[in-house]
Write an enzyme that holds these catalytic residues in place. Structure first.
Site, PDB file in Angstrom:
ATOM      1  N   ASP A 198     -55.963  -0.864  24.951  1.00 43.21           N
ATOM      2  CA  ASP A 198     -57.387  -0.496  24.678  1.00 43.21           C
ATOM      3  C   ASP A 198     -57.317  -1.947  23.663  1.00 43.21           C
ATOM      4  O   ASP A 198     -58.808  -1.682  22.696  1.00 43.21           O
ATOM      5  CB  ASP A 198     -57.654   0.977  24.216  1.00 43.21           C
ATOM      6  CG  ASP A 198     -57.276   2.020  24.665  1.00 43.21           C
ATOM      7  OD1 ASP A 198     -58.169   2.615  25.221  1.00 43.21           O
ATOM      8  OD2 ASP A 198     -56.519   2.200  24.605  1.00 43.21           O
ATOM      9  N   ASP A 219     -56.856  -0.205  29.683  1.00 43.46           N
ATOM     10  CA  ASP A 219     -58.573  -0.708  29.288  1.00 43.46           C
ATOM     11  C   ASP A 219     -58.446  -1.978  28.573  1.00 43.46           C
ATOM     12  O   ASP A 219     -58.477  -2.492  27.757  1.00 43.46           O
ATOM     13  CB  ASP A 219     -58.904   0.396  28.287  1.00 43.46           C
ATOM     14  CG  ASP A 219     -59.544   1.739  28.518  1.00 43.46           C
ATOM     15  OD1 ASP A 219     -59.178   1.980  29.889  1.00 43.46           O
ATOM     16  OD2 ASP A 219     -59.275   2.324  27.366  1.00 43.46           O
ATOM     17  N   TYR A 249     -63.346  -3.430  28.835  1.00 42.28           N
ATOM     18  CA  TYR A 249     -64.471  -2.763  28.658  1.00 42.28           C
ATOM     19  C   TYR A 249     -65.433  -2.952  29.479  1.00 42.28           C
ATOM     20  O   TYR A 249     -66.604  -3.099  28.886  1.00 42.28           O
ATOM     21  CB  TYR A 249     -64.509  -2.384  27.054  1.00 42.28           C
ATOM     22  CG  TYR A 249     -63.355  -1.589  26.468  1.00 42.28           C
ATOM     23  CD1 TYR A 249     -63.990  -0.219  26.039  1.00 42.28           C
ATOM     24  CD2 TYR A 249     -62.384  -2.339  26.238  1.00 42.28           C
ATOM     25  CE1 TYR A 249     -63.078   0.454  25.892  1.00 42.28           C
ATOM     26  CE2 TYR A 249     -61.766  -1.219  25.862  1.00 42.28           C
ATOM     27  CZ  TYR A 249     -61.123   0.222  25.804  1.00 42.28           C
ATOM     28  OH  TYR A 249     -60.730   0.862  25.080  1.00 42.28           O
ATOM     29  N   ASN A 281     -59.011   4.297  32.062  1.00 39.61           N
ATOM     30  CA  ASN A 281     -59.975   5.148  32.471  1.00 39.61           C
ATOM     31  C   ASN A 281     -60.741   3.351  32.857  1.00 39.61           C
ATOM     32  O   ASN A 281     -62.050   3.635  33.820  1.00 39.61           O
ATOM     33  CB  ASN A 281     -60.007   5.544  31.805  1.00 39.61           C
ATOM     34  CG  ASN A 281     -60.154   5.591  30.263  1.00 39.61           C
ATOM     35  OD1 ASN A 281     -59.552   5.213  29.741  1.00 39.61           O
ATOM     36  ND2 ASN A 281     -61.870   6.199  30.224  1.00 39.61           N
ATOM     37  N   HIS A 299     -51.634   5.908  30.303  1.00 41.62           N
ATOM     38  CA  HIS A 299     -52.502   5.518  29.226  1.00 41.62           C
ATOM     39  C   HIS A 299     -53.587   6.483  29.282  1.00 41.62           C
ATOM     40  O   HIS A 299     -53.427   6.761  27.690  1.00 41.62           O
ATOM     41  CB  HIS A 299     -53.897   4.482  29.765  1.00 41.62           C
ATOM     42  CG  HIS A 299     -54.941   4.960  29.918  1.00 41.62           C
ATOM     43  ND1 HIS A 299     -55.528   3.529  28.947  1.00 41.62           N
ATOM     44  CD2 HIS A 299     -56.549   5.108  29.030  1.00 41.62           C
ATOM     45  CE1 HIS A 299     -56.050   3.587  28.116  1.00 41.62           C
ATOM     46  NE2 HIS A 299     -57.271   4.099  28.283  1.00 41.62           N
ATOM     47  N   HIS A 333     -60.212  13.036  22.631  1.00 45.04           N
ATOM     48  CA  HIS A 333     -59.587  13.267  24.252  1.00 45.04           C
ATOM     49  C   HIS A 333     -58.692  14.211  23.492  1.00 45.04           C
ATOM     50  O   HIS A 333     -57.748  14.300  24.199  1.00 45.04           O
ATOM     51  CB  HIS A 333     -58.994  11.639  24.392  1.00 45.04           C
ATOM     52  CG  HIS A 333     -60.522  10.681  24.814  1.00 45.04           C
ATOM     53  ND1 HIS A 333     -60.843  10.721  25.816  1.00 45.04           N
ATOM     54  CD2 HIS A 333     -59.481   9.282  23.711  1.00 45.04           C
ATOM     55  CE1 HIS A 333     -61.985  10.023  25.878  1.00 45.04           C
ATOM     56  NE2 HIS A 333     -61.075   8.274  24.951  1.00 45.04           N
ATOM     57  N   HIS A 385     -56.094   4.648  25.153  1.00 41.74           N
ATOM     58  CA  HIS A 385     -56.248   5.624  25.393  1.00 41.74           C
ATOM     59  C   HIS A 385     -57.412   6.137  23.918  1.00 41.74           C
ATOM     60  O   HIS A 385     -58.750   6.430  24.399  1.00 41.74           O
ATOM     61  CB  HIS A 385     -56.729   7.015  25.790  1.00 41.74           C
ATOM     62  CG  HIS A 385     -57.022   7.404  27.058  1.00 41.74           C
ATOM     63  ND1 HIS A 385     -58.251   6.843  27.211  1.00 41.74           N
ATOM     64  CD2 HIS A 385     -57.619   8.764  26.624  1.00 41.74           C
ATOM     65  CE1 HIS A 385     -59.854   7.950  28.042  1.00 41.74           C
ATOM     66  NE2 HIS A 385     -58.969   9.331  27.936  1.00 41.74           N
ATOM     67  N   HIS A 436     -58.482   5.660  20.827  1.00 43.38           N
ATOM     68  CA  HIS A 436     -58.928   4.888  19.808  1.00 43.38           C
ATOM     69  C   HIS A 436     -57.660   4.625  18.566  1.00 43.38           C
ATOM     70  O   HIS A 436     -58.913   4.670  17.286  1.00 43.38           O
ATOM     71  CB  HIS A 436     -59.277   4.690  19.458  1.00 43.38           C
ATOM     72  CG  HIS A 436     -60.061   4.101  20.970  1.00 43.38           C
ATOM     73  ND1 HIS A 436     -61.770   3.785  21.583  1.00 43.38           N
ATOM     74  CD2 HIS A 436     -59.450   3.803  21.906  1.00 43.38           C
ATOM     75  CE1 HIS A 436     -62.140   3.349  22.411  1.00 43.38           C
ATOM     76  NE2 HIS A 436     -60.882   4.087  23.446  1.00 43.38           N
TER      77      HIS A 436
END
Length: 568
Positions: free
Chosen positions: A206, A233, A236, A292, A383, A393, A420, A422
């Site tokens: 991420d 990720d 972004y 994602n 992920h 999530h 995923h 954060h």
């Protein structure tokens, strides 16, 4: 207070004075530390300070014509590395929906000149034009501006063969007719096997492209990993409008123009690779994993699971040649590699993972080739985590856990790496939400620097437990799979026993395999713009666990249907 040598984890360091962390021992009896300090938003490593500006000099295209740029290395094996780069400028142009955006008739050849000696190139490698990739991103929504439709550069991928392991190589890429790159260098990975110690693997997820990202990547590079992996990720770009305006900031969505997934800013991918080329990608081989934010549904795509007939994951697939074919996978979203003393399995949270799916069947077949005598460590990545105690999530990927945890546990997976969510969170060895000395250590570190902000609220905090269907992901298959594992409740009422350490801060991880039974995990945070080592533990592979005992090449893996091991 860290003197005990626990069954599977040994804590190495006390918490720093500025930690905002929660940690407990393997027995999960008492919270060891509950030190809280307000976030300092004035320093890098705190909450997002916004994306790097579009005019940042490190993000600009500085080559001319069809000269190469965006150079990066992908690990294939201890004797193979794929070198990738881009030629030609990307284009944002009006075009018909079904049209070919750019006439790609002028395509430079793909050459890599390399050697063990500085500036003297004794080897040449090339690839066929059929290995080149490119893609278009076409937008189709009511207020779409067709002038912002995107056509990528040409991406070249050349695999260097028969490399000498653990050796410094110098290289250039390009086509002499159109221009060669500057000289880069990298050190090839150590030989695969049970004698390759210590082996250092860098881990981030991420990551995005923010001031926090630059700190994370600098700290990662300073740690000198031999290979590194990005657990999804990347850029972004789908958090940006099609005109390049950022739509995310400090954890809140504003989406004033074009919402994800219909709109993304594809030039941001080019900018990300320009920055990362010099920061780490051209010098340290990496292993890509998707998340994602790589879905980026194409025109006619509806943000569903999988590649969706080429309508999703286009930028990720075109730019990142995963070594999936070498591991018997026909899908670039899941594959495996042997790297140093570890067999690493890359699974996808975003394609069918049911027990009848191609992904599950591939996993079973791959485990049948796993040989602990050669690679004693078994590491899985995907992920979206199975174990996260934060509200964001929360249990979002529970359907995948229910489908796949048994086969991973019964075949002795040692460590699971996720992103995923954060934040940073490390589990005790766990199986089915129960602390289990023979289970895997799950590490969630979606804290690489993304623009969306840090998760800070625990699901076990009073009044914070989300509704069971509140975090169902539309882009994951399986739908809605609530489980009530905490005395019949959806959430725990205090830090769960399986959760060993959790903190909301940006950072990176280093996994050092020291021998066939001991691996040192270190999480380093960015806070205060220093490379602060906040969590350090030994993960110890327990040979007394039947699921972690050696088995020879060709031995049948244990599947959910023939498993005999149970949670302890």
């Amino acid at each position: 207070m860290y003197s005990n040598a626990f069954a599977c984890i040994v804590l190495l360091g006390a918490l720093g004075p500025f930690a905002r962390a929660w940690t407990r021992d393997l027995q999960a009896t008492n919270v060891i530390s509950n030190t809280q300090v307000p976030y300092n938003r004035t320093v890098l490593g705190g909450d997002p300070l916004g994306q790097l500006p579009l005019n940042d000099s490190r993000l600009q295209r500085t080559v001319q014509g069809l000269a190469p740029e965006q150079v990066h290395l992908t690990y294939v094996s201890d004797t193979q590395v794929t070198v990738s780069w881009a030629t030609g400028a990307s284009n944002s142009t009006a075009a018909s929906i079904n049209g070919n955006f750019l006439n790609k008739t002028t395509v430079p050849a793909s050459f890599v000149q390399y050697s063990k000696a500085h500036s003297t190139y004794t080897y040449n490698a090339t690839s066929l034009a059929s290995t080149n990739t490119f893609y278009t991103q076409i937008y189709n929504f009511s207020n779409a501006n067709p002038a912002l439709n995107y056509s990528s550069p040409i991406f070249h991928h050349v695999t260097l063969q028969n490399l000498t392991s653990n050796t410094l190589y110098y290289y250039k890429v390009g086509d002499p007719q159109y221009g060669m790159s500057q000289q880069f260098n990298f050190t090839s990975a150590p030989a695969v096997g049970n004698t390759t110690y210590p082996f250092v693997l860098g881990v981030v997820a991420d990551i995005g492209l923010t001031p926090n990202t630059t700190v994370t990547v600098q700290h990662l590079a300073d740690a000198n990993p031999q290979v590194w992996t990005l657990i999804g990720d990347f850029t972004y770009a789908d958090d940006m409008q099609t005109n390049g305006t950022t739509t995310e900031g400090n954890g809140s969505s504003t989406y004033s123009y074009v919402p994800s997934p219909e709109g993304t800013y594809q030039p941001w991918w080019d900018m990300w690779y320009r920055y990362m080329q010099d920061a780490i990608l051209s010098s340290v081989p990496f292993l890509p994993q998707h998340g994602n934010h790589e879905i980026e549904a194409q025109y006619l795509g509806v943000d569903v699971a999988g590649l969706n007939h080429g309508l999703q994951f286009q930028s990720y697939v075109a730019r990142n040649p995963t070594p999936h074919n070498q591991s018997g996978s026909s899908n670039p979203l899941y594959y495996s590699v042997n790297v140093g003393p570890a067999h690493m399995i890359y699974l996808t949270s975003y394609d069918d993972f049911s027990v009848t799916s191609p992904q599950y069947q591939w996993l079973v077949n791959d485990l049948a080739t796993f040989n602990r005598k050669t690679t004693p460590w078994l590491v899985a990545t995907f992920h979206a985590p199975w174990y996260s105690s934060y509200v964001n999530h929360y249990k979002e990927n529970e359907c995948m856990r229910l489908a796949m945890e048994d086969v991973l546990y019964n075949n002795g997976v040692d460590i699971v790496l996720n992103g995923h969510c954060h934040e940073y969170e490390r589990s005790n060895p766990v199986y089915n939400f129960t602390v289990n000395a023979c289970g895997a250590v799950h590490i969630t570190m979606g804290d690489g620097g993304n623009i969306e902000g840090l998760n800070k609220v625990f699901a076990d905090s009073p009044g914070q437990c989300p509704a069971p269907n509140a975090t169902t992901a539309k882009s994951q298959p399986g739908g809605y799979c609530p489980t009530y594992v905490y005395d019949g409740q959806f959430c725990a009422t205090s830090q769960p026993a399986w959760s060993a350490f959790r903190e909301s801060a940006y950072g990176h991880g280093i996994l050092t395999f020291e021998n066939s039974t001991h691996a040192l995990w270190q999480w380093n945070r960015n806070l205060d713009n220093e490379n602060v080592n906040m969590d350090a533990v030994y993960v110890i592979r327990q040979l007394s666990c039947s699921n972690k005992a050696s088995f020879a090449l060709g031995a049948a893996p244990t599947t959910a249907s023939n498993a005999t091991a149970t949670a302890g």
